[in-house]
Design a protein around this motif. Structure first.
Motif: not given
Length: 333
Positions: A265-276, A278-282
């Motif tokens: 499977y795949y994990q997608v991570f999202r952020s409003t800051k380019k370098g941050s 977090g540890k939990k997949a969106f």
């Protein structure tokens, strides 16, 4: 130790698939009597003697049926170990395992099955483990809506007669998981009435193979080599990520994985800051074939969102990860 014993026996019958079954059917009345006696005696063991009187050499499947309410009563009203003495194995469920079966079983009846799998009916993984002299046994707990395969901390002790091909030899029990991986199950030889048995304890049901110790060690060694190769391949796998804004103002992600090694499977991570990130997949995909995701929720117009993706592969109970994709971003419309 107080023991409640039910001498139920078994009847033999050829099924439509040509297999000879040894069937034991415990009805509500007999089940109630077993529980009543166990409670009165404060029994620590309840033994169901479910061996057929004839045709024992040709039996391939043994099945013990009992009411779900009997299983629930054993779990609730006693602390006894429930022991099934069948042609192919003695199967002893501790009270926690009995409780798990009671909780998970649907319908009126639950069945405990033990089947010796002949060479022509084995899976590729079972044959690979068994080789020329191994014996394969499949253990199941079935109810009207499926099976109980894991006992949530409960334990089941399986005691099997050692077949002639392995008699007097050093042997091991190998658990064959549904995904085809192998695990050696700790066990030991025991002797009863001068006969050799092999005993092991497990927390889940599937298929098990009794095999010579050297063959088991070789099997696990080759598997570990293959796992190591896959692990390195997964870690070297790359992912290219692209993003776009759809006509419905959603953000669509799509990615391409490098060839060579599949992922689960795949994990997608999202952020409003380019370098941050977090540890939990969106978002987590349902499998390794889906290579896109449409982010349609929790978007604020005019705000930039950053995404990155990685693949995950489960190998023998451990997670291995691909390289991170490139970071891709879009401003929500």
């Amino acid at each position: 130790e107080q023991t409640t014993t039910a001498k139920t026996g078994a009847t033999t019958e050829e099924n439509k698939d040509g297999k000879l079954y040894a069937n034991t059917d415990i009805d509500k009345e007999i089940g109630g009597e077993i529980v009543e006696k166990a409670v009165a005696n404060n029994s620590v063991k309840i033994v169901i003697q479910a061996k057929p009187a004839d045709n024992t050499e040709n039996v391939s499947v043994t099945e013990v049926k009992m009411p779900v309410e009997t299983v629930k009563a054993i779990a609730k009203e006693t602390e006894a170990v429930l022991i099934m003495e069948t042609q192919h194995a003695e199967v002893a469920f501790d009270n926690k395992a009995v409780e798990t079966i009671a909780e998970q079983s649907k319908g009126d009846t639950v069945s405990i099955l033990a089947e010796i799998i002949p060479e022509e009916n084995r899976t590729e993984e079972q044959n690979k483990a068994a080789g020329d002299s191994g014996v394969v046994i499949e253990l199941k707990v079935q109810h009207s809506n499926g099976t109980v395969s894991k006992f949530n901390g409960g334990k089941v002790t399986v005691t099997m007669p050692v077949p002639n091909e392995l008699y007097g030899k050093k042997i091991k029990a190998v658990y064959v998981d549904t995904d085809g991986t192998y695990t050696v199950v700790p066990g030991q030889k025991v002797f009863r009435d001068g006969k050799e048995y092999y005993e092991f304890t497990t927390e889940h049901f599937s298929s098990y193979v009794l095999v010579e110790e050297e063959s088991a060690d070789t099997l696990i060694s080759k598997q570990n080599e293959e796992f190591s190769k896959i692990e390195q391949g997964i870690k070297a796998t790359t992912i290219k990520l692209k993003s776009s804004v759809t006509t419905k103002s959603n953000i669509r992600l799509s990615w391409v994985k490098s060839k060579g090694y599949r992922v689960d499977y795949y994990q997608v991570f999202r952020s409003t800051k380019k370098g941050s990130f977090g540890k939990k997949a969106f978002y987590v995909s349902s499998d390794g074939t889906k290579t896109y995701y449409v982010n349609s929720k929790n978007l604020k117009a005019g705000k930039r969102y950053y995404y990155k993706v990685r693949g995950v592969r489960n190998i023998n109970g451990r997670k291995y990860y691909t390289k991170w994709s490139n970071v891709s971003s879009k401003v929500a419309a």
